[in-house]
Enzyme design. Structure first.
Site, short mmCIF file in Angstrom:
data_model
loop_
_atom_site.label_atom_id
_atom_site.label_comp_id
_atom_site.label_asym_id
_atom_site.label_seq_id
_atom_site.Cartn_x
_atom_site.Cartn_y
_atom_site.Cartn_z
N PRO A 223 -52.31 35.89 -100.35
CA PRO A 223 -51.93 35.93 -98.95
C PRO A 223 -52.96 36.59 -98.03
CG PRO A 223 -50.59 37.45 -100.24
CD PRO A 223 -51.34 36.60 -101.21
N ASN A 224 -53.12 35.95 -96.88
CA ASN A 224 -53.95 36.42 -95.77
C ASN A 224 -55.44 36.26 -96.00
OD1 ASN A 224 -51.81 37.26 -93.99
ND2 ASN A 224 -51.45 38.93 -95.43
N ARG B 255 -60.72 38.43 -88.90
CA ARG B 255 -60.14 39.72 -88.55
C ARG B 255 -60.69 40.78 -89.50
NH1 ARG B 255 -56.88 39.84 -84.25
NH2 ARG B 255 -55.79 41.56 -85.22
N TYR C 66 -63.40 43.43 -94.69
CA TYR C 66 -63.49 42.20 -95.49
C TYR C 66 -64.72 41.34 -95.20
CZ TYR C 66 -58.64 43.41 -96.55
OH TYR C 66 -57.51 44.06 -96.95
N ASN D 242 -57.91 36.75 -106.77
CA ASN D 242 -57.67 37.79 -105.78
C ASN D 242 -56.25 37.54 -105.27
OD1 ASN D 242 -57.50 39.62 -103.73
ND2 ASN D 242 -59.47 39.09 -102.79
N ALA E 192 -52.20 41.14 -101.46
CA ALA E 192 -51.18 42.20 -101.53
C ALA E 192 -50.18 41.98 -102.66
CB ALA E 192 -50.45 42.28 -100.19
N ASP F 176 -46.42 38.12 -115.12
CA ASP F 176 -45.84 37.27 -116.17
C ASP F 176 -46.58 35.93 -116.26
OD1 ASP F 176 -44.00 39.24 -116.71
OD2 ASP F 176 -42.34 38.27 -115.65
N GLU G 252 -59.33 39.83 -112.36
CA GLU G 252 -58.77 40.29 -111.08
C GLU G 252 -59.91 40.78 -110.19
OE1 GLU G 252 -55.98 43.54 -111.57
OE2 GLU G 252 -56.09 44.08 -109.45
N HIS H 210 -61.12 42.15 -106.13
CA HIS H 210 -60.80 42.58 -104.76
C HIS H 210 -62.09 42.77 -103.99
CE1 HIS H 210 -56.68 43.04 -105.88
NE2 HIS H 210 -57.08 43.67 -106.97
N ARG I 192 -58.56 53.26 -100.56
CA ARG I 192 -57.66 52.91 -99.46
C ARG I 192 -56.28 53.55 -99.65
NH1 ARG I 192 -58.10 46.68 -98.31
NH2 ARG I 192 -57.13 47.39 -96.36
N ARG J 93 -52.16 50.81 -102.51
CA ARG J 93 -53.10 49.81 -103.07
C ARG J 93 -53.71 50.29 -104.39
NH1 ARG J 93 -53.75 46.23 -98.65
NH2 ARG J 93 -53.61 47.35 -96.68
O1 CA2 Z 1 -59.65 43.85 -101.16
C1 CA2 Z 1 -59.04 42.82 -101.45
O2 CA2 Z 1 -59.59 41.78 -101.80
C2 CA2 Z 1 -57.52 42.80 -101.33
O3 CA2 Z 1 -57.01 42.02 -102.40
C3 CA2 Z 1 -57.21 42.15 -100.00
C4 CA2 Z 1 -55.73 42.15 -99.65
C5 CA2 Z 1 -55.13 43.53 -99.81
O4 CA2 Z 1 -53.74 43.48 -99.60
C6 CA2 Z 1 -55.41 44.13 -101.17
O5 CA2 Z 1 -54.88 45.43 -101.21
C7 CA2 Z 1 -56.90 44.18 -101.43
C8 CA2 Z 1 -55.51 41.72 -98.21
C9 CA2 Z 1 -56.14 40.43 -97.85
C10 CA2 Z 1 -56.07 40.31 -96.38
O6 CA2 Z 1 -57.22 39.62 -95.98
C11 CA2 Z 1 -57.55 39.69 -94.68
C12 CA2 Z 1 -58.78 39.19 -94.37
C13 CA2 Z 1 -59.21 39.24 -93.08
C14 CA2 Z 1 -58.41 39.75 -92.09
C15 CA2 Z 1 -57.17 40.24 -92.41
C16 CA2 Z 1 -56.72 40.20 -93.70
#
Ligand code: CA2
Length: 146
Positions: A9-10, A17, A22, A74, A77, A87, A99, A101, A108, A112
């Protein structure tokens, strides 16, 4: 050899953003570069992103049916919340799942610091920006060589 990079997700918002955390490149650009880099080495990389937990599980199961050689995951969240993904990763053994990130999750927020999927994965890479994906592919390729 066929690998899949699965994003949760995201991550489709990458480059749009929060560039401080990121990076400023889009997910498509990062992953296309990887495909171009590894294609001459005989490594085909498929790409999948979903904001939905069940769709990620479906894609993991599909990878198993397809005879995929390894997965970079990846889970976003869902990493910190999803027993179902844990599972699913176990269910597709022995396909190796790395895995990854982008951020160093341990620098952080406390929520997390826990991953519910790490124990089911072959290994974990975090904190190298979008280069974490390349490192994940390298880890898979190395596993297949040795
Ligand atoms: O650091 C990572 O790759 C994470 O998996 C990214 C997740 C976060 O919830 C994990 O704790 C760590 C969030 C991805 C959100 O991606 C965005 C990218 C650009 C702008 C906003 C969110």
């Amino acid at each position: 050899m066929k690998f899949i990079i699965i994003n949760g997700p995201n991550l489709n918002m990458l480059g749009q953003r929060e560039p401080g955390i990121y990076g400023s490149e889009s997910l498509e650009a990062v992953l296309q570069r990887l495909r171009d880099r590894y294609a001459p080495k005989g490594i085909q990389i498929d790409i999948f992103q979903s904001n939905h937990e069940g769709a990620l599980i479906d894609r993991l199961q599909q990878a198993w049916r397809e005879g995929c050689d390894g997965i970079v995951l990846n889970a976003g969240a869902y990493t910190h919340t999803s027993v179902a993904l844990h599972d699913a990763i176990r269910a597709i053994a022995p396909i190796p799942v790395v895995e990854v990130h982008i951020s160093n999750v341990h620098q952080r927020e406390a929520f997390r610091h826990t991953s519910l999927i790490s124990a089911a994965c072959s290994g974990v890479i975090c904190g190298f920006g979008t280069d974490s994906y390349r490192l994940g592919i390298e880890a898979l390729a190395q596993m297949h060589e040795s």
